[in-house]
Design an enzyme around this catalytic site. Sequence first.
Site, mmCIF file in Angstrom:
data_model
loop_
_atom_site.group_PDB
_atom_site.id
_atom_site.type_symbol
_atom_site.label_atom_id
_atom_site.label_comp_id
_atom_site.label_asym_id
_atom_site.label_seq_id
_atom_site.Cartn_x
_atom_site.Cartn_y
_atom_site.Cartn_z
ATOM 1 N N HIS A 187 0.981 -1.440 0.031
ATOM 2 C CA HIS A 187 -0.046 -0.015 0.046
ATOM 3 C C HIS A 187 0.678 1.198 0.141
ATOM 4 C CE1 HIS A 187 -3.140 2.602 2.002
ATOM 5 N NE2 HIS A 187 -3.807 2.222 0.745
ATOM 6 N N LYS B 47 3.176 4.307 -0.933
ATOM 7 C CA LYS B 47 3.299 5.253 -2.064
ATOM 8 C C LYS B 47 4.578 6.134 -2.078
ATOM 9 C CE LYS B 47 -1.321 4.906 -1.494
ATOM 10 N NZ LYS B 47 -2.211 4.394 -0.537
ATOM 11 N N ASP C 127 17.010 10.024 -7.796
ATOM 12 C CA ASP C 127 18.577 9.985 -7.471
ATOM 13 C C ASP C 127 18.955 9.518 -6.079
ATOM 14 O OD1 ASP C 127 18.639 10.690 -10.388
ATOM 15 O OD2 ASP C 127 19.093 12.822 -9.578
ATOM 16 N N HIS D 118 -8.881 11.374 1.801
ATOM 17 C CA HIS D 118 -7.927 10.322 1.715
ATOM 18 C C HIS D 118 -6.470 10.377 2.470
ATOM 19 C CE1 HIS D 118 -5.425 7.173 -0.593
ATOM 20 N NE2 HIS D 118 -6.634 6.644 -0.570
ATOM 21 N N LYS E 48 -3.481 10.477 5.401
ATOM 22 C CA LYS E 48 -3.271 9.721 6.505
ATOM 23 C C LYS E 48 -2.289 10.291 7.179
ATOM 24 C CE LYS E 48 -3.679 6.851 2.819
ATOM 25 N NZ LYS E 48 -5.177 6.564 2.750
ATOM 26 N N ASP F 280 0.771 16.596 20.322
ATOM 27 C CA ASP F 280 1.587 17.644 21.219
ATOM 28 C C ASP F 280 2.035 18.671 20.456
ATOM 29 O OD1 ASP F 280 0.475 15.802 23.165
ATOM 30 O OD2 ASP F 280 2.478 15.394 24.234
#
Length: 444
Positions: A184, A186, A191, A362, A364, A369
């Site tokens: 999952h 991404k 380089d 979408h 995440k 704190d």
Amino acid sequence: MKEDKKKNSSKSKADHPWHQKYTWSNFVSLLTSTRKGYKLLPISHERSVKRDYTLIGELDPASTDFIQAVESITGAPSSEGNQVQLLINGDQIFPAMLEAMRSATTTLNLLTFIYWSGSIAPQVAEVVCERAKAGVRCNVLLDALGAARIERKLIEDMRECGANVAWFRPPRWYNLSKLNNRTHRKILVVDGRIGFTGGVGIGEEWTGNAQDPFHWRDTHIRVEGPVVRGLQGAFCENWLEATGEVLTGANYLPDIEKTPGGMRAQVTRSSAGKGDTNAETLFFLAMAAAKKRLWLTTAYFAPRPALVEALVEAAKRGVDVQLLVPGPHIDKDLVRKAGRSNYSKLLKKGIKIYEYQPTMLHAKTMVVDGVWSTIGSINFDNRSFALNDEANVSIHDVRLAREMEKQFEFDLKQSKEFTRRRWSRRGIWEKTQEKFGSLFTPQI
């Protein structure tokens, strides 16, 4: 005398290990321990039965002790001198990614769970082709299920240009046991020096600026510095499984100088396993250590009870716990139903819950704190915590945390808050759907 013998006999039977309530998962250990004469642990200490968490010792997200705990337990090395740029929605994310890809001189590694269609799909393929023709080693890794909707012509074009395109765990008779475990992640690494990660897939849904239900709200980051090596490692891990190639050398792992005054960061990689994953451990440590604020944004909220309990415990300590989750615009409504089955318990403990209204949420992210943030592919659900390969970058920096909090506050203005009173007034049909959805929590 006979009565005493009967009592002793019944007592000895009850105390015997075979008369304790052990599950089938404990059966083998039960056999081996009784044969060797060992005394079995009480059932409450069996992790295979009681899979909750308890923090031993004190942790403060503002201290280096917290970073060291994450480093030690999840195996995520931390480094100083990193630059991190927060990118919001496709209008910021894709131009930054494409610009970095065009700058590639030696290697370009792209890993994505989703590669669908729309205007951005051919743009990415065109840049890969352009760089491959220029002599850059281009490696593109697609999850065989998540990216199944990609136009085959794009794959053909990239391969004809000299790019290496591979599938991660395509369905085969010999790997059916792993079919449910996807990558999952991404990740884009250019380089070995510039990295990107977050929640964005390659599809029309991620373009734009979350201006309508057809353009999603998401968060990505651009990173430079030693932490890029962690993202490269996450890519190389999946590439090795898919192709058998071990990517090494200066073109992939160059010496990277630290930026004076840069941020401290680390990459947590997580894969499916029999025990507790790094993803789950990372999030538990953050929740258990929180002292003031814990603001969580997640595309899919369907955690198992132990992590719900960790949120509740944080609220009990006086932590300001706020959850931002998708509203009516969600691509997996079953997940929403499953997550909502936890709302009553969370609201009762003073946790604030908001559902994002304009479009699919979408992103995440989590900020704790006002000093520690984590951004990547990990959702707050069992699929991310236990079934998929995931990667998150965690940053220990007040400046970035404040930027994250500002974005969180901006998103709340476009969200609907649920109070205990409002939630209790929902209909019986909604409650039934939530109960039904919760049955699928282990797989969503």
